[in-house]
Design a protein around this motif. Sequence first.
Motif, PDB file in Angstrom:
ATOM      1  N   GLY A  61       0.826  -1.207   0.000  1.00  0.00           N
ATOM      2  CA  GLY A  61       0.000   0.000   0.000  1.00  0.00           C
ATOM      3  C   GLY A  61       0.860   1.257   0.000  1.00  0.00           C
ATOM      4  O   GLY A  61       0.570   2.229  -0.708  1.00  0.00           O
ATOM      5  N   MET A  62       1.943   1.236   0.785  1.00  0.00           N
ATOM      6  CA  MET A  62       2.843   2.384   0.813  1.00  0.00           C
ATOM      7  C   MET A  62       3.632   2.515  -0.482  1.00  0.00           C
ATOM      8  O   MET A  62       3.902   3.627  -0.957  1.00  0.00           O
ATOM      9  CB  MET A  62       3.782   2.288   2.017  1.00  0.00           C
ATOM     10  N   PHE A  64       2.510   1.638  -3.465  1.00  0.00           N
ATOM     11  CA  PHE A  64       1.594   2.224  -4.446  1.00  0.00           C
ATOM     12  C   PHE A  64       1.311   3.691  -4.128  1.00  0.00           C
ATOM     13  O   PHE A  64       1.067   4.496  -5.034  1.00  0.00           O
ATOM     14  CB  PHE A  64       0.298   1.412  -4.517  1.00  0.00           C
ATOM     15  N   ARG A  65       1.355   4.058  -2.874  1.00  0.00           N
ATOM     16  CA  ARG A  65       1.206   5.460  -2.500  1.00  0.00           C
ATOM     17  C   ARG A  65       2.383   6.264  -3.051  1.00  0.00           C
ATOM     18  O   ARG A  65       2.205   7.375  -3.563  1.00  0.00           O
ATOM     19  CB  ARG A  65       1.123   5.567  -0.978  1.00  0.00           C
ATOM     20  N   HIS A  66       3.577   5.706  -2.952  1.00  0.00           N
ATOM     21  CA  HIS A  66       4.747   6.372  -3.525  1.00  0.00           C
ATOM     22  C   HIS A  66       4.590   6.530  -5.037  1.00  0.00           C
ATOM     23  O   HIS A  66       4.856   7.600  -5.592  1.00  0.00           O
ATOM     24  CB  HIS A  66       6.016   5.568  -3.209  1.00  0.00           C
ATOM     25  N   ALA A  68       1.871   6.657  -6.733  1.00  0.00           N
ATOM     26  CA  ALA A  68       0.819   7.646  -7.017  1.00  0.00           C
ATOM     27  C   ALA A  68       1.343   9.070  -6.920  1.00  0.00           C
ATOM     28  O   ALA A  68       0.860   9.970  -7.621  1.00  0.00           O
ATOM     29  CB  ALA A  68      -0.352   7.458  -6.057  1.00  0.00           C
ATOM     30  N   HIS A  69       2.344   9.289  -6.053  1.00  0.00           N
ATOM     31  CA  HIS A  69       2.937  10.615  -5.916  1.00  0.00           C
ATOM     32  C   HIS A  69       4.120  10.827  -6.863  1.00  0.00           C
ATOM     33  O   HIS A  69       4.805  11.849  -6.782  1.00  0.00           O
ATOM     34  CB  HIS A  69       3.406  10.833  -4.476  1.00  0.00           C
ATOM     35  N   LYS A  71       6.892   9.160  -6.930  1.00  0.00           N
ATOM     36  CA  LYS A  71       8.166   8.961  -6.240  1.00  0.00           C
ATOM     37  C   LYS A  71       8.751   7.600  -6.619  1.00  0.00           C
ATOM     38  O   LYS A  71       8.043   6.599  -6.640  1.00  0.00           O
ATOM     39  CB  LYS A  71       7.975   9.035  -4.725  1.00  0.00           C
ATOM     40  N   CYS A  73      10.710   4.116  -6.174  1.00  0.00           N
ATOM     41  CA  CYS A  73      10.794   3.162  -5.077  1.00  0.00           C
ATOM     42  C   CYS A  73      11.265   1.829  -5.639  1.00  0.00           C
ATOM     43  O   CYS A  73      11.474   1.679  -6.843  1.00  0.00           O
ATOM     44  CB  CYS A  73       9.449   3.031  -4.368  1.00  0.00           C
ATOM     45  N   GLU A  87       0.473  -7.664  -7.263  1.00  0.00           N
ATOM     46  CA  GLU A  87       1.315  -6.481  -7.043  1.00  0.00           C
ATOM     47  C   GLU A  87       2.457  -6.416  -8.066  1.00  0.00           C
ATOM     48  O   GLU A  87       2.698  -5.394  -8.692  1.00  0.00           O
ATOM     49  CB  GLU A  87       1.917  -6.495  -5.629  1.00  0.00           C
TER      50      GLU A  87
END
Length: 214
Positions: A61-62, A64-66, A68-69, A71, A73, A87
């Motif tokens: 989840g984190m 995919f959050r990265h 989305a921003h 960033k 990873c 995933e």
Amino acid sequence: MSERGKITDGMSEEDLNARHADKMAKKKAAREKIMATKTGEKGLVIVHTGKGKGKSSAAFGMIFRHIAHGKRCAVVQFIKGAMSTGERDLILRHFSDLCQFHTMGEGFTWETQDKARDIEMAQAAWKKAKEMIRDERNSMVLLDEINIALRYDYLDVNDVIAFLKEEKPPMTHVVLTGRNAKEELIEFADLVTEMEMIKHPFRSGVKAQIGVEY
């Protein structure tokens, strides 16, 4: 009747709403006062452990959050083998420009039945993990199931902690997942979450299912 019930008994809806709004305003002010003191930023060492489900799922989840921003990873999987997962397929198909994905394991020990090979693969995964962490373009690096490799002493927890302490870039987040996290790692980490299992469908004869487990 409770004390709260005695106080509110007989109050109009308007008075109750006003009382609630006043209470929430005080909470908001107290919260904002606390938040005003939290101004620091740093790359976190995050551990997801415990017997419950959701350790890797929360970590992804984190990731995919990265993504989305926008960033950069990276993911290094220590134990899980070449089996297709949602995933990995999604990241490789659509976000490989933002997220490197390295599946280094060949399955769990009871599947490979070759301890020397497991140690070799864990060491190779750790070498790749250090490469990903050293690359300051990566804002977050997920070390999926590394806690399993540490539990069986395929890796030295002191070496892992020393690297994170001495070589991790200051603003890089590193997430380490897997049950039975070593106490030394828990003590060192900035954020530790233990997933507690209350019920699991596997115990009722339900197998791992696509879209839930992988």
